[in-house]
Design an enzyme around this catalytic site. Sequence first.
Site, PDB file in Angstrom:
ATOM      1  N   ASN A  32      88.056 -49.473 -17.936  1.00  0.00           N
ATOM      2  CA  ASN A  32      86.797 -49.833 -17.977  1.00  0.00           C
ATOM      3  C   ASN A  32      86.283 -50.286 -16.591  1.00  0.00           C
ATOM      4  O   ASN A  32      85.087 -49.682 -15.916  1.00  0.00           O
ATOM      5  CB  ASN A  32      86.221 -50.794 -18.847  1.00  0.00           C
ATOM      6  CG  ASN A  32      86.575 -50.561 -20.224  1.00  0.00           C
ATOM      7  OD1 ASN A  32      86.974 -49.257 -20.812  1.00  0.00           O
ATOM      8  ND2 ASN A  32      86.737 -51.367 -21.033  1.00  0.00           N
ATOM      9  N   TYR A  87      91.872 -47.636 -30.984  1.00  0.00           N
ATOM     10  CA  TYR A  87      91.076 -48.842 -31.889  1.00  0.00           C
ATOM     11  C   TYR A  87      89.619 -48.179 -32.445  1.00  0.00           C
ATOM     12  O   TYR A  87      89.350 -47.076 -31.890  1.00  0.00           O
ATOM     13  CB  TYR A  87      90.803 -50.009 -30.946  1.00  0.00           C
ATOM     14  CG  TYR A  87      89.756 -49.869 -29.862  1.00  0.00           C
ATOM     15  CD1 TYR A  87      89.956 -49.294 -28.723  1.00  0.00           C
ATOM     16  CD2 TYR A  87      88.325 -50.162 -30.124  1.00  0.00           C
ATOM     17  CE1 TYR A  87      89.133 -49.155 -27.691  1.00  0.00           C
ATOM     18  CE2 TYR A  87      87.480 -50.048 -29.208  1.00  0.00           C
ATOM     19  CZ  TYR A  87      87.684 -49.570 -27.910  1.00  0.00           C
ATOM     20  OH  TYR A  87      86.943 -49.099 -26.962  1.00  0.00           O
ATOM     21  N   ASP A 257      84.197 -56.206 -17.838  1.00  0.00           N
ATOM     22  CA  ASP A 257      84.953 -55.280 -16.999  1.00  0.00           C
ATOM     23  C   ASP A 257      84.088 -54.523 -15.773  1.00  0.00           C
ATOM     24  O   ASP A 257      84.599 -54.295 -14.922  1.00  0.00           O
ATOM     25  CB  ASP A 257      85.759 -54.078 -18.109  1.00  0.00           C
ATOM     26  CG  ASP A 257      86.392 -54.900 -19.040  1.00  0.00           C
ATOM     27  OD1 ASP A 257      86.766 -56.064 -18.991  1.00  0.00           O
ATOM     28  OD2 ASP A 257      86.215 -54.395 -20.269  1.00  0.00           O
TER      29      ASP A 257
HETATM   30  N1  LIG Z   1      73.118 -61.222 -22.358  1.00  0.00           N
HETATM   31  C1  LIG Z   1      73.504 -60.935 -20.969  1.00  0.00           C
HETATM   32  N2  LIG Z   1      72.402 -60.622 -19.917  1.00  0.00           N
HETATM   33  C2  LIG Z   1      72.719 -60.208 -18.866  1.00  0.00           C
HETATM   34  N3  LIG Z   1      73.958 -60.151 -18.352  1.00  0.00           N
HETATM   35  C3  LIG Z   1      75.135 -60.281 -19.268  1.00  0.00           C
HETATM   36  C4  LIG Z   1      74.792 -60.774 -20.678  1.00  0.00           C
HETATM   37  N4  LIG Z   1      76.093 -61.044 -21.197  1.00  0.00           N
HETATM   38  C5  LIG Z   1      76.890 -60.712 -20.161  1.00  0.00           C
HETATM   39  N5  LIG Z   1      76.087 -60.130 -18.864  1.00  0.00           N
HETATM   40  C6  LIG Z   1      76.718 -59.860 -17.783  1.00  0.00           C
HETATM   41  O1  LIG Z   1      78.161 -59.499 -18.194  1.00  0.00           O
HETATM   42  C7  LIG Z   1      79.095 -60.418 -17.051  1.00  0.00           C
HETATM   43  C8  LIG Z   1      80.239 -60.691 -18.009  1.00  0.00           C
HETATM   44  O2  LIG Z   1      79.874 -61.595 -19.026  1.00  0.00           O
HETATM   45  P1  LIG Z   1      81.155 -62.148 -20.094  1.00  0.00           P
HETATM   46  O3  LIG Z   1      81.505 -63.330 -19.134  1.00  0.00           O
HETATM   47  O4  LIG Z   1      80.603 -62.282 -21.323  1.00  0.00           O
HETATM   48  O5  LIG Z   1      81.971 -61.236 -19.880  1.00  0.00           O
HETATM   49  P2  LIG Z   1      83.701 -60.956 -20.799  1.00  0.00           P
HETATM   50  O6  LIG Z   1      83.735 -62.206 -21.603  1.00  0.00           O
HETATM   51  O7  LIG Z   1      84.455 -60.979 -19.846  1.00  0.00           O
HETATM   52  O8  LIG Z   1      83.293 -59.318 -21.353  1.00  0.00           O
HETATM   53  P3  LIG Z   1      84.426 -58.626 -21.947  1.00  0.00           P
HETATM   54  O9  LIG Z   1      85.759 -59.235 -21.654  1.00  0.00           O
HETATM   55  O10 LIG Z   1      84.077 -58.096 -23.375  1.00  0.00           O
HETATM   56  O11 LIG Z   1      84.284 -57.335 -20.878  1.00  0.00           O
HETATM   57  C9  LIG Z   1      78.035 -61.617 -16.621  1.00  0.00           C
HETATM   58  O12 LIG Z   1      78.603 -62.232 -15.582  1.00  0.00           O
HETATM   59  C10 LIG Z   1      76.918 -61.136 -16.668  1.00  0.00           C
HETATM   60  O13 LIG Z   1      76.825 -60.410 -15.425  1.00  0.00           O
HETATM   61 MG   LIG Z   2      86.631 -60.254 -19.975  1.00  0.00          MG
END
Ligand SMILES: Nc1ncnc2c1ncn2[C@@H]1O[C@H](COP(=O)(O)OP(=O)(O)OP(=O)(O)O)[C@@H](O)[C@H]1O
Ligand SMILES: [Mg+2]
Length: 308
Positions: A32, A87, A257
């Site tokens: 991704n 998946y 990602d």
């Molecule tokens: N509700 C939200 N509104 C705006 N931006 C968001 C939101 N949720 C996530 N993001 C954006 O996505 C980025 C990554 O979020 P998060 O820390 O939840 O990622 P993650 O847990 O690594 O996700 P994944 O591993 O499932 O891809 C954040 O830094 C932000 O830029």
């Molecule tokens: Mg992540």
Amino acid sequence: MKTLVAIGECMVEVAPAGADSYSLGYAGDTFNAAWASRVLLPASHAVRYVTAVGTDWVSDEMVAFMAQAGLDVSAVRRDPVRSVGLYAVRLVEGERSFAYWRSNSAATSLADDPSALALSLQGADIVLFSGITLAILSEAARETLFTALVEARRNGTRIAFDPNHRPRLWPSDTAARDTLTAFCRIVDCVLPSFSDEAALFGDASPSATAARFAELGVSEIVVKNGPDPALCVVDGVSKWIPARPVEHVLDTTGAGDAFNGAYLAGRLEGLDALAAVARGHQVAAVSVQTRGALIPTGSRLAHFIEAC
Ligand SMILES: Nc1ncnc2c1ncn2[C@@H]1O[C@H](COP(=O)(O)OP(=O)(O)OP(=O)(O)O)[C@@H](O)[C@H]1O
Ligand SMILES: [Mg+2]
């Protein structure tokens, strides 16, 4: 021309497409991110995806999909016995849940040939791998990857790592902590999510997460935290960078990602870390407003970028 290399597993995604129908797609954390980088970077830069797939038609179609997107697939290994992981996504009242068939997938053999792996990293300006990449590998394959990364780094490649902790891929939390920590000692840049780190290491705050990575010698640290500000620490200097506000969050799958892909694309193009975090937030905001793990392309992407 610069080259970004991502290493990991891409799976077949089976997602609801209607009341009684499903559609096939392709996704996986490092894939991704590579996709997002490819979408954002000009064609003069290369984005290579390093993985292993099978020799069946599903694997052929997956590799064709990658190549069609403009990714360099020359280092995709073919496993003569195993095929790609898969998946399925279920949507019940807006809540997504996942079922996986990935154990012993072809990707688990991605580091089985040390010289091929070393060759796949040649000429890379940045290499990205993740905790999921590590979790699917055997102990011996992890050692091969470790050696290849150390060698690439010695040749001037910057190594980026998203720990992306997924408890069910590890035999124990201790095993995950030990392996993730050992690899952090050989990386230049970490891109963790605070929720993963708090769950595995008990960090009380993003600052505590960043301090732990700094202690391990990582010079460029970006702690993502969902809709909350990301903490960026470069050479000991800390800055909080707010995420883009999003009114209607549709699907957060792959937001982290997309952030990584945009961040590293920005760094490859010469942005400083703070500007690259801003780019990461912008593209992650697009990701949470669109379904699936891959960011949109072309005019759809432009539409969302304009709107946020
Ligand atoms: N509700 C939200 N509104 C705006 N931006 C968001 C939101 N949720 C996530 N993001 C954006 O996505 C980025 C990554 O979020 P998060 O820390 O939840 O990622 P993650 O847990 O690594 O996700 P994944 O591993 O499932 O891809 C954040 O830094 C932000 O830029
Ligand atoms: Mg992540």
